[in-house]
Design an enzyme around this catalytic site. Structure first.
Site, short mmCIF file in Angstrom:
data_model
loop_
_atom_site.label_atom_id
_atom_site.label_comp_id
_atom_site.label_asym_id
_atom_site.label_seq_id
_atom_site.Cartn_x
_atom_site.Cartn_y
_atom_site.Cartn_z
N ASP A 2 -17.82 88.06 19.81
CA ASP A 2 -18.96 88.12 20.97
C ASP A 2 -20.16 87.32 20.50
O ASP A 2 -20.14 86.88 19.02
CB ASP A 2 -19.58 89.46 21.32
CG ASP A 2 -20.11 88.66 22.90
OD1 ASP A 2 -20.38 88.06 23.43
OD2 ASP A 2 -21.15 90.17 22.93
N HIS A 19 -17.41 78.04 23.22
CA HIS A 19 -16.20 78.21 22.75
C HIS A 19 -15.28 77.81 21.52
O HIS A 19 -14.60 78.44 21.23
CB HIS A 19 -15.91 78.77 24.32
CG HIS A 19 -16.23 79.28 24.88
ND1 HIS A 19 -16.47 80.70 24.76
CD2 HIS A 19 -16.96 79.04 25.99
CE1 HIS A 19 -17.92 81.71 25.53
NE2 HIS A 19 -17.40 80.47 26.70
N LEU A 113 1.94 89.36 10.51
CA LEU A 113 0.95 90.35 11.89
C LEU A 113 1.83 90.20 13.00
O LEU A 113 2.12 89.74 13.99
CB LEU A 113 -0.21 88.74 11.77
CG LEU A 113 -1.48 89.55 12.48
CD1 LEU A 113 -2.19 90.75 11.94
CD2 LEU A 113 -1.64 88.06 12.59
C1 IPE Z 1 -17.40 86.07 23.84
O1 IPE Z 1 -18.34 84.98 23.67
C2 IPE Z 1 -15.94 84.83 24.04
C3 IPE Z 1 -15.67 85.46 25.55
C4 IPE Z 1 -16.49 86.58 25.89
C5 IPE Z 1 -14.61 84.18 25.96
P1 IPE Z 1 -19.98 84.83 24.52
O2 IPE Z 1 -19.16 83.66 25.25
O3 IPE Z 1 -19.72 86.43 26.08
O4 IPE Z 1 -20.87 84.50 24.16
P2 IPE Z 1 -22.19 84.87 24.20
O5 IPE Z 1 -22.69 86.94 24.30
O6 IPE Z 1 -22.41 84.19 26.33
O7 IPE Z 1 -23.67 84.69 23.32
MG MG Z 2 -20.67 88.13 25.57
#
Ligand code: IPE
Ligand code: MG
Length: 230
Positions: A2, A19, A113
């Site tokens: 996250d 991402h 793994l």
């Molecule tokens: C996590 O990062 C990635 C996925 C759910 C694919 P987020 O996209 O939830 O990032 P924040 O929480 O908005 O910072």
């Molecule tokens: Mg998030």
């Protein structure tokens, strides 16, 4: 995993950049787990609730996922990683589903793994799915309702052939499970860090493992009992 979006925003960039950066972290952490000879790693890549995100972001995540599958599988295979996907995959495009299957088949014989990637996954979905499968077996006369115990149930949820997780890591500062492996996490040590996923590193992984090493796992027993059996 996250914190991708916040990581991007902190830099004045769009969420997709987060991402992209998160994808690189994922690759590095999988490699770190191979190096550290960790037995199994399960990544929460896309939850059943993530479809609620803006269409553009969902599209980008699918793109990344597809590209990742194409570009990484050979390397994973070389590293003896066995790849598996958990979650309801019928929601994905036929192309993506085929890529997932290809990755699983290619790496099925690997003894390194155990990498599981949770996509369109939800812990409650997993439990309901297991219940439905067992009910179907009862209906077919293959199983007696009274024979359903924890062991039988555990064999019907995802990751049945992988040991239960020892350690759970959540990045990004939130202190919750968010419908991850609800059944499987019953005795798992929980580790939360404020570090945003793109900033997570082998060093951070080391800190989580140190935390884990300092825990006494009692599984309901007293500390004295555990020490006597050690
Ligand atoms: C996590 O990062 C990635 C996925 C759910 C694919 P987020 O996209 O939830 O990032 P924040 O929480 O908005 O910072
Ligand atoms: Mg998030």
């Amino acid at each position: 995993m996250d914190g991708n979006g916040r990581w991007a925003r902190q830099r004045g960039k769009h969420r997709p950049m987060g991402h992209q950066a998160g994808f690189k972290t994922t690759r590095a952490i999988v490699e770190a787990c191979v190096r550290r000879k960790i037995g199994a790693l399960t990544l929460f890549a896309f939850s059943s609730e993530n479809w609620k995100r803006p269409e553009q972001e969902v599209g980008l995540l699918m793109d990344l996922f597809m590209r990742g599958l194409k570009s990484e599988v050979s390397k994973l295979h070389e590293n003896h990683v066995r790849v598996q996907f958990i979650g309801e995959r019928s929601a994905f495009s036929p192309k993506l589903q085929a890529e997932m299957q290809r990755a699983e088949e290619k790496t099925a014989g690997n003894a390194g793994l155990r990498l599981a990637i949770a996509v369109n996954y939800g812990g409650r979905w997993d439990i309901v799915n297991a219940a439905r499968r067992l009910a179907a077996q009862v209906q077919a006369g293959e199983l007696q309702a009274e024979d359903i115990d924890e062991q039988v149930f555990a064999s019907a949820v995802s990751l049945a052939d992988v040991p239960e997780p020892d350690l759970f890591i959540r990045t990004g500062g939130e202190i919750r499970i968010s419908n991850y492996l609800l059944w499987q996490l019953a005795y798992t040590e929980l580790y939360f860090t404020d570090t945003l996923w793109p900033d997570f590193s082998d060093e951070e992984l080391g800190k989580a493992l140190e935390f884990y090493a300092g825990r006494q796992r009692r599984f309901g027993q007293t500390g004295e009992q555990v020490e006597a059996n050690a």
